[in-house]
Design a protein around this motif. Structure first.
Motif, PDB file in Angstrom:
ATOM      1  N   ILE A 264       0.824  -1.209   0.000  1.00 16.04           N
ATOM      2  CA  ILE A 264       0.000   0.000   0.000  1.00 16.04           C
ATOM      3  C   ILE A 264       0.860   1.262   0.000  1.00 16.04           C
ATOM      4  N   TYR A 265       2.172   1.097   0.092  1.00 13.76           N
ATOM      5  CA  TYR A 265       3.062   2.263   0.100  1.00 13.76           C
ATOM      6  C   TYR A 265       3.531   2.661  -1.293  1.00 13.76           C
ATOM      7  N   GLY A 266       3.121   1.893  -2.294  1.00 12.89           N
ATOM      8  CA  GLY A 266       3.424   2.234  -3.677  1.00 12.89           C
ATOM      9  C   GLY A 266       2.182   2.707  -4.401  1.00 12.89           C
ATOM     10  N   THR A 267       2.294   2.853  -5.698  1.00 15.96           N
ATOM     11  CA  THR A 267       1.162   3.200  -6.546  1.00 15.96           C
ATOM     12  C   THR A 267       0.327   1.946  -6.801  1.00 15.96           C
ATOM     13  N   GLY A 268      -0.972   2.119  -6.969  1.00  7.74           N
ATOM     14  CA  GLY A 268      -1.826   0.985  -7.277  1.00  7.74           C
ATOM     15  C   GLY A 268      -1.720   0.573  -8.734  1.00  7.74           C
ATOM     16  N   ILE A 269      -2.033  -0.682  -9.005  1.00  9.20           N
ATOM     17  CA  ILE A 269      -2.076  -1.128 -10.396  1.00  9.20           C
ATOM     18  C   ILE A 269      -3.320  -0.549 -11.066  1.00  9.20           C
ATOM     19  N   THR A 270      -3.387  -0.676 -12.369  1.00 10.97           N
ATOM     20  CA  THR A 270      -4.514  -0.145 -13.126  1.00 10.97           C
ATOM     21  C   THR A 270      -5.800  -0.906 -12.807  1.00 10.97           C
ATOM     22  N   LEU A 271      -6.845  -0.185 -12.434  1.00 10.03           N
ATOM     23  CA  LEU A 271      -8.151  -0.812 -12.259  1.00 10.03           C
ATOM     24  C   LEU A 271      -8.623  -1.343 -13.602  1.00 10.03           C
ATOM     25  N   SER A 272      -9.209  -2.508 -13.585  1.00  9.62           N
ATOM     26  CA  SER A 272      -9.614  -3.157 -14.835  1.00  9.62           C
ATOM     27  C   SER A 272     -11.104  -3.482 -14.822  1.00  9.62           C
ATOM     28  N   ALA A 273     -11.704  -3.402 -15.992  1.00  4.61           N
ATOM     29  CA  ALA A 273     -13.113  -3.764 -16.119  1.00  4.61           C
ATOM     30  C   ALA A 273     -13.280  -5.265 -16.293  1.00  4.61           C
ATOM     31  N   PHE A 274     -12.185  -5.942 -16.603  1.00  2.00           N
ATOM     32  CA  PHE A 274     -12.254  -7.372 -16.894  1.00  2.00           C
ATOM     33  C   PHE A 274     -11.191  -8.122 -16.083  1.00  2.00           C
ATOM     34  N   GLY A 275     -11.069  -9.397 -16.334  1.00  2.00           N
ATOM     35  CA  GLY A 275     -10.036 -10.194 -15.683  1.00  2.00           C
ATOM     36  C   GLY A 275     -10.571 -11.027 -14.550  1.00  2.00           C
ATOM     37  N   GLY A 276      -9.810 -12.081 -14.223  1.00  2.00           N
ATOM     38  CA  GLY A 276     -10.211 -12.996 -13.167  1.00  2.00           C
ATOM     39  C   GLY A 276      -9.211 -13.019 -12.031  1.00  2.00           C
ATOM     40  N   GLY A 277      -9.248 -14.103 -11.265  1.00  2.00           N
ATOM     41  CA  GLY A 277      -8.371 -14.230 -10.119  1.00  2.00           C
ATOM     42  C   GLY A 277      -9.045 -13.765  -8.843  1.00  2.00           C
ATOM     43  N   SER A 278      -8.447 -14.094  -7.710  1.00  2.00           N
ATOM     44  CA  SER A 278      -9.028 -13.758  -6.412  1.00  2.00           C
ATOM     45  C   SER A 278      -9.185 -12.262  -6.205  1.00  2.00           C
ATOM     46  N   ALA A 279      -8.281 -11.496  -6.795  1.00  2.00           N
ATOM     47  CA  ALA A 279      -8.318 -10.030  -6.644  1.00  2.00           C
ATOM     48  C   ALA A 279      -8.646  -9.362  -7.978  1.00  2.00           C
ATOM     49  N   ALA A 280      -9.568  -9.965  -8.704  1.00  2.00           N
ATOM     50  CA  ALA A 280      -9.932  -9.463 -10.032  1.00  2.00           C
ATOM     51  C   ALA A 280     -10.339  -7.993  -9.994  1.00  2.00           C
ATOM     52  N   LYS A 281      -9.888  -7.253 -10.994  1.00  2.00           N
ATOM     53  CA  LYS A 281     -10.275  -5.870 -11.293  1.00  2.00           C
ATOM     54  C   LYS A 281      -9.581  -4.813 -10.443  1.00  2.00           C
ATOM     55  N   THR A 282      -9.092  -5.166  -9.236  1.00  2.00           N
ATOM     56  CA  THR A 282      -8.416  -4.165  -8.405  1.00  2.00           C
ATOM     57  C   THR A 282      -6.992  -4.552  -8.028  1.00  2.00           C
ATOM     58  N   GLY A 283      -6.680  -5.833  -8.057  1.00  2.00           N
ATOM     59  CA  GLY A 283      -5.425  -6.293  -7.507  1.00  2.00           C
ATOM     60  C   GLY A 283      -5.563  -6.512  -6.008  1.00  2.00           C
ATOM     61  N   ALA A 284      -4.595  -7.198  -5.404  1.00  2.00           N
ATOM     62  CA  ALA A 284      -4.627  -7.477  -3.965  1.00  2.00           C
ATOM     63  C   ALA A 284      -3.567  -6.639  -3.253  1.00  2.00           C
ATOM     64  N   TYR A 285      -3.887  -6.238  -2.019  1.00  2.00           N
ATOM     65  CA  TYR A 285      -2.979  -5.418  -1.225  1.00  2.00           C
ATOM     66  C   TYR A 285      -2.907  -5.965   0.202  1.00  2.00           C
ATOM     67  N   LEU A 286      -1.746  -5.805   0.814  1.00  2.00           N
ATOM     68  CA  LEU A 286      -1.571  -6.177   2.212  1.00  2.00           C
ATOM     69  C   LEU A 286      -1.915  -4.960   3.064  1.00  2.00           C
ATOM     70  N   VAL A 287      -3.058  -5.047   3.764  1.00  2.00           N
ATOM     71  CA  VAL A 287      -3.566  -3.915   4.548  1.00  2.00           C
ATOM     72  C   VAL A 287      -3.813  -4.374   5.985  1.00  2.00           C
ATOM     73  N   ASP A 288      -3.103  -3.808   6.908  1.00  2.00           N
ATOM     74  CA  ASP A 288      -3.276  -4.146   8.325  1.00  2.00           C
ATOM     75  C   ASP A 288      -3.205  -5.654   8.563  1.00  2.00           C
ATOM     76  N   GLY A 289      -2.254  -6.286   7.898  1.00  2.00           N
ATOM     77  CA  GLY A 289      -2.028  -7.712   8.103  1.00  2.00           C
ATOM     78  C   GLY A 289      -2.966  -8.622   7.339  1.00  2.00           C
TER      79      GLY A 289
END
Length: 346
Positions: A264-289
């Motif tokens: 969370i201390y870097g820039t976020g990846i590009t939000l996507s309208a498509f795509g799969g995976g557990s963190a589809a469309k936003t990407g996954a981040y480590l937040v408060d553990g």
């Protein structure tokens, strides 16, 4: 030229552009491929008047209406250009499509059968003073550059001076590595030549700046036994700051699309309208553990949508809508730059 900005602060560390009393009188615009209204949020800030909007997606239409009290017209291919009101500015983010070009290039005629043709036919009929269009980075090399060449030739044939530039969201006060091409076009009789967009001068923002306080994690937390976090220390730059880019720190499963974890201390990846995976469309981040996706409100902030923007209640649709949206700050910056250079004074 460097622009000076004022910011409207809300109850978190993220800021979005607010130009206060910078009103542009008598500017009428149309909002094509309007989505949920990114262009409109920017232009309405300046007091510009939207005289027509079009969006075919039913869910996006409803969100647009809830926020602007204006229900967009539907499929633009079914709307005759003479039914569209006169306007000074045409804006929109159109899909990237290949053109059916055979033999000698015909400019405007080569665009038939694409959604860019709908823009071209409206421009051909109404001749607005200005055009601002947005598209994905890939349009620069799509179909070996032929797509871009046809767009430029068509706009020039329609009597416009055309300038385009690849702009990154993280350069405009939002923590997102989103890159989009913006076309800024001026009718030739306005005699605007050698236009150069001013360089932005924003402080770096990280994903941490747009996180909600105590969000509901039911729909965003990722609980799996195949999560791997890299313990390697993040390298800081010469000024002991985190790098202005996405910082990958782990993976889910094999680390494919939607399975990568970022700091969370870097820039976020590009939000996507498509795509799969557990963190589809936003990407996954480590937040408060915890490993999680972004919430829909955090996505809104990452696109510089204001806090009072009403988000679609269907979360999957909301993620898609923000993935398709335009970064509001970038459009505001472009409009303010045109105003500062007295281009919009008429």
């Amino acid at each position: 030229m460097t622009l000076n900005f004022c910011f409207f602060k809300v109850n978190f560390n993220y800021v979005y552009l607010n130009y206060g009393n910078e009103i542009i009188t008598n500017l009428k615009y149309i909002d094509l491929f309007a989505g949920i209204g990114g262009f409109r949020l920017a232009l309405d800030t300046f007091g510009a008047k939207c005289v027509f909007s079009s969006e075919w997606n039913k869910s996006a239409q409803k969100v647009y209406y809830e926020n602007f009290n204006d229900f967009p017209h539907g499929d633009i291919t079914l709307i005759k250009e003479e039914k569209i009101p006169k306007h000074d500015l045409l804006c929109g983010g159109f899909p990237c499509q290949a053109f059916s070009i055979s033999g000698k290039q015909k400019g405007f005629e080569d665009t038939r059968g694409t959604l860019f043709f709908e823009i071209a036919r409206i421009v051909n009929f109404h001749r607005p003073k200005f055009i601002i269009l947005e598209n994905i980075k890939n349009i620069l090399k799509h179909n070996s550059g032929k797509t871009l060449e046809t767009i430029l030739n068509t706009l020039k044939d329609l009597n416009y001076n055309v300038y385009f530039e690849l702009l990154r969201g993280s350069d405009f006060g939002v923590p997102q590595n989103r890159e989009r091409v913006f076309f800024i076009c001026f009718r030739k009789d306005l005699n605007i030549k050698n236009f150069i967009l001013s360089k932005p001068n924003f402080n770096f923002k990280s994903v941490k700046d747009i996180l909600e306080d105590n969000p509901n994690l039911d729909d965003v937390e990722i609980k799996r036994n195949d999560i791997i976090i890299n313990d390697k220390k993040i390298d800081l730059n010469l000024f002991d700051n985190y790098p202005s880019k996405p910082i990958r720190i782990g993976i889910i499963s094999k680390g494919g699309q939607g399975e990568r974890i970022y700091s969370i201390y870097g820039t976020g990846i590009t939000l996507s309208a498509f795509g799969g995976g557990s963190a589809a469309k936003t990407g996954a981040y480590l937040v408060d553990g915890k490993i999680r996706k972004l919430t829909t409100r955090e996505c809104a902030r990452m696109m510089s949508f204001p806090e009072n923007f009403k988000i679609c209640q269907n979360k999957n649709q909301a993620y898609t809508q923000f993935g398709n949206a335009v970064i509001v700050n970038i459009v505001k910056f472009i409009i303010q730059d045109l105003k500062n250079k007295n281009i919009l004074s008429f």
